[in-house]
Design a protein around this motif. Structure first.
Motif, PDB file in Angstrom:
ATOM      1  N   VAL A 165       0.672  -1.158  -0.033  1.00  0.00           N
ATOM      2  CA  VAL A 165      -0.022  -0.020  -0.095  1.00  0.00           C
ATOM      3  C   VAL A 165       0.887   1.198   0.049  1.00  0.00           C
ATOM      4  O   VAL A 165       0.673   2.187  -0.844  1.00  0.00           O
ATOM      5  CB  VAL A 165      -1.044   0.038   1.257  1.00  0.00           C
ATOM      6  CG1 VAL A 165      -1.647   1.492   1.407  1.00  0.00           C
ATOM      7  CG2 VAL A 165      -1.924  -1.012   1.270  1.00  0.00           C
ATOM      8  N   SER A 166       1.842   1.259   0.981  1.00  0.00           N
ATOM      9  CA  SER A 166       2.781   2.430   0.899  1.00  0.00           C
ATOM     10  C   SER A 166       3.696   2.638  -0.429  1.00  0.00           C
ATOM     11  O   SER A 166       3.922   3.586  -0.938  1.00  0.00           O
ATOM     12  CB  SER A 166       4.025   2.373   1.962  1.00  0.00           C
ATOM     13  OG  SER A 166       4.552   1.192   2.060  1.00  0.00           O
TER      14      SER A 166
ATOM     15  N   VAL B 213       1.923   6.844  -6.817  1.00  0.00           N
ATOM     16  CA  VAL B 213       0.763   7.567  -7.164  1.00  0.00           C
ATOM     17  C   VAL B 213       1.448   9.192  -7.012  1.00  0.00           C
ATOM     18  O   VAL B 213       1.038   9.976  -7.652  1.00  0.00           O
ATOM     19  CB  VAL B 213      -0.274   7.348  -6.475  1.00  0.00           C
ATOM     20  CG1 VAL B 213      -1.409   8.519  -6.533  1.00  0.00           C
ATOM     21  CG2 VAL B 213      -0.989   6.062  -6.895  1.00  0.00           C
ATOM     22  N   ALA B 214       2.189   9.309  -5.779  1.00  0.00           N
ATOM     23  CA  ALA B 214       2.411  10.634  -5.445  1.00  0.00           C
ATOM     24  C   ALA B 214       3.637  11.091  -6.495  1.00  0.00           C
ATOM     25  O   ALA B 214       3.514  12.292  -6.789  1.00  0.00           O
ATOM     26  CB  ALA B 214       3.114  10.694  -4.030  1.00  0.00           C
ATOM     27  N   LEU B 215       4.534  10.155  -6.866  1.00  0.00           N
ATOM     28  CA  LEU B 215       5.504  10.496  -7.751  1.00  0.00           C
ATOM     29  C   LEU B 215       4.882  10.765  -9.105  1.00  0.00           C
ATOM     30  O   LEU B 215       5.517  11.744 -10.049  1.00  0.00           O
ATOM     31  CB  LEU B 215       6.640   9.413  -7.900  1.00  0.00           C
ATOM     32  CG  LEU B 215       7.465   9.150  -6.647  1.00  0.00           C
ATOM     33  CD1 LEU B 215       8.440   8.177  -6.890  1.00  0.00           C
ATOM     34  CD2 LEU B 215       8.519  10.278  -6.681  1.00  0.00           C
TER      35      LEU B 215
END
Length: 116
Positions: free
Chosen positions: A5-6, A12-14
């Motif tokens: 999950v992390s 997704v953040a990148l």
């Protein structure tokens, strides 16, 4: 499962960060910010030309009220203002008008009258 999950959130953040456009911070001079828009400068040029004594006399002779001239100039769009300002720049300084220049001025005055 927690690392999966992390990792997904990291991906997704990148991905979101790479899609953002780069920020720009250019230096802007004060005169660039304080300079009036070209249309405003041309509109002021037309208004000062129409406030001249000889021009107001001619407009009065043609039946145009000097108080409504400023309102008519304000009602004109950018293209009409540009044409008038350009024709003012091309007029001779000594007032020695040719026939075509007089016709252009009369047509522009009629255009001003026709706007309202």
């Amino acid at each position: 499962m927690n690392t999966r999950v992390s990792r997904r959130w990291l991906i997704v953040a990148l991905a979101a960060l790479t899609m953002l456009p780069p920020a720009r911070a250019d230096i802007v001079a004060t005169d660039q910010l304080a300079a009036p828009a070209p249309v405003d400068a041309e509109r002021a040029k037309v208004k000062t030309f129409l406030e001249r004594a000889t021009v107001t006399e001619k407009l009065k002779a043609m039946g145009v009220d000097s108080l409504s001239v400023a309102d008519r100039v304000d009602a004109m769009d950018a293209e009409e203002i540009h044409v008038l300002a350009k024709s003012i720049d091309s007029l001779p300084a000594g007032g020695d008008f040719t026939t075509t220049e007089i016709i252009v001025i009369v047509l522009l005055a009629i255009l001003l009258i026709a706007i309202i």
